[in-house]
Design a protein around this motif. Structure first.
Motif, PDB file in Angstrom:
ATOM      1  N   ASP A  88     -83.348  -5.823 -50.615  1.00 20.50           N
ATOM      2  CA  ASP A  88     -82.538  -4.796 -51.071  1.00 20.50           C
ATOM      3  C   ASP A  88     -81.009  -4.797 -50.852  1.00 20.50           C
ATOM      4  O   ASP A  88     -80.547  -5.309 -49.776  1.00 20.50           O
ATOM      5  N   PRO A  90     -77.923  -3.220 -49.883  1.00 20.23           N
ATOM      6  CA  PRO A  90     -77.439  -2.168 -48.983  1.00 20.23           C
ATOM      7  C   PRO A  90     -76.286  -1.225 -49.541  1.00 20.23           C
ATOM      8  O   PRO A  90     -76.036  -0.161 -49.059  1.00 20.23           O
ATOM      9  N   THR A  93     -78.471   0.855 -51.963  1.00 16.75           N
ATOM     10  CA  THR A  93     -79.724   1.490 -51.484  1.00 16.75           C
ATOM     11  C   THR A  93     -79.547   2.333 -50.156  1.00 16.75           C
ATOM     12  O   THR A  93     -80.247   3.443 -49.980  1.00 16.75           O
ATOM     13  N   ASP A  94     -78.609   1.957 -49.509  1.00 16.66           N
ATOM     14  CA  ASP A  94     -78.158   2.828 -47.967  1.00 16.66           C
ATOM     15  C   ASP A  94     -77.328   3.897 -48.182  1.00 16.66           C
ATOM     16  O   ASP A  94     -77.262   4.657 -47.706  1.00 16.66           O
ATOM     17  N   LYS A  95     -76.351   3.473 -49.214  1.00 16.83           N
ATOM     18  CA  LYS A  95     -75.192   4.764 -49.212  1.00 16.83           C
ATOM     19  C   LYS A  95     -75.285   5.421 -50.487  1.00 16.83           C
ATOM     20  O   LYS A  95     -74.765   6.616 -50.297  1.00 16.83           O
ATOM     21  N   ASN A 100     -83.740   2.868 -53.300  1.00 20.90           N
ATOM     22  CA  ASN A 100     -83.644   1.876 -54.324  1.00 20.90           C
ATOM     23  C   ASN A 100     -83.955   2.147 -55.706  1.00 20.90           C
ATOM     24  O   ASN A 100     -84.844   1.474 -56.291  1.00 20.90           O
TER      25      ASN A 100
END
Length: 148
Positions: A88, A90, A93-95, A100
């Motif tokens: 993924d 990041p 997807t993380d922020k 995702n």
């Protein structure tokens, strides 16, 4: 007639005739069979040497990649196949998009160009301007588009 366990196992382990094809949006001029690899200057941010390369399973995310690339060349969408593991992305997807939904990924392994979309619809000039303004504002705040 019942198959032996070894016959079943070899069929299960065999390659499928179909594999997932992903998109890569860019302004680079590539040909079928070329490989997109790490180590080149990124099309984003400070254009540092890329530690990862990026792909997506959604056309919309690839269109954004092509439209936001810094190079002044023609926008292109390539069909690519990863040659190794992907993870993924990041940065998205993380922020920005937990879970995702953009189906965006990155890898340190090359992507093989297997085709190019000849016809695709870009975003409106207003949408592109808004996105570019947002990227510029983030840059002024010291936020890079891509963080490794």
């Amino acid at each position: 007639m019942e198959k032996s366990k070894s016959e079943n196992k070899s069929n299960e382990a065999g390659a499928s005739p179909f594999s997932q094809t992903f998109f890569h949006g860019t302004k680079a001029d590539l040909k079928m069979g070329d490989f997109i690899e790490i180590g080149l200057n990124s099309n984003f941010g400070q254009r540092k040497e890329a530690k990862y390369i990026y792909l997506t399973a959604t056309l919309d995310a690839a269109v954004w990649g092509a439209e936001l690339a810094l190079n002044g060349a023609r926008e292109r969408i390539y069909l690519v196949e990863p040659t190794g593991p992907i993870e993924d992305d990041p940065n998205l997807t993380d922020k920005k998009f937990p879970g995702n939904p953009t189906m965006s990924y990155r890898s340190k392994h090359p992507f093989k160009v297997v085709g190019e979309l000849a016809v695709w619809q870009g975003h409106s000039p207003e949408q592109v301007k808004t996105m570019k303004d947002g990227v510029a504002k983030a840059k002024e705040q010291g936020i890079e588009a891509i963080e490794d």
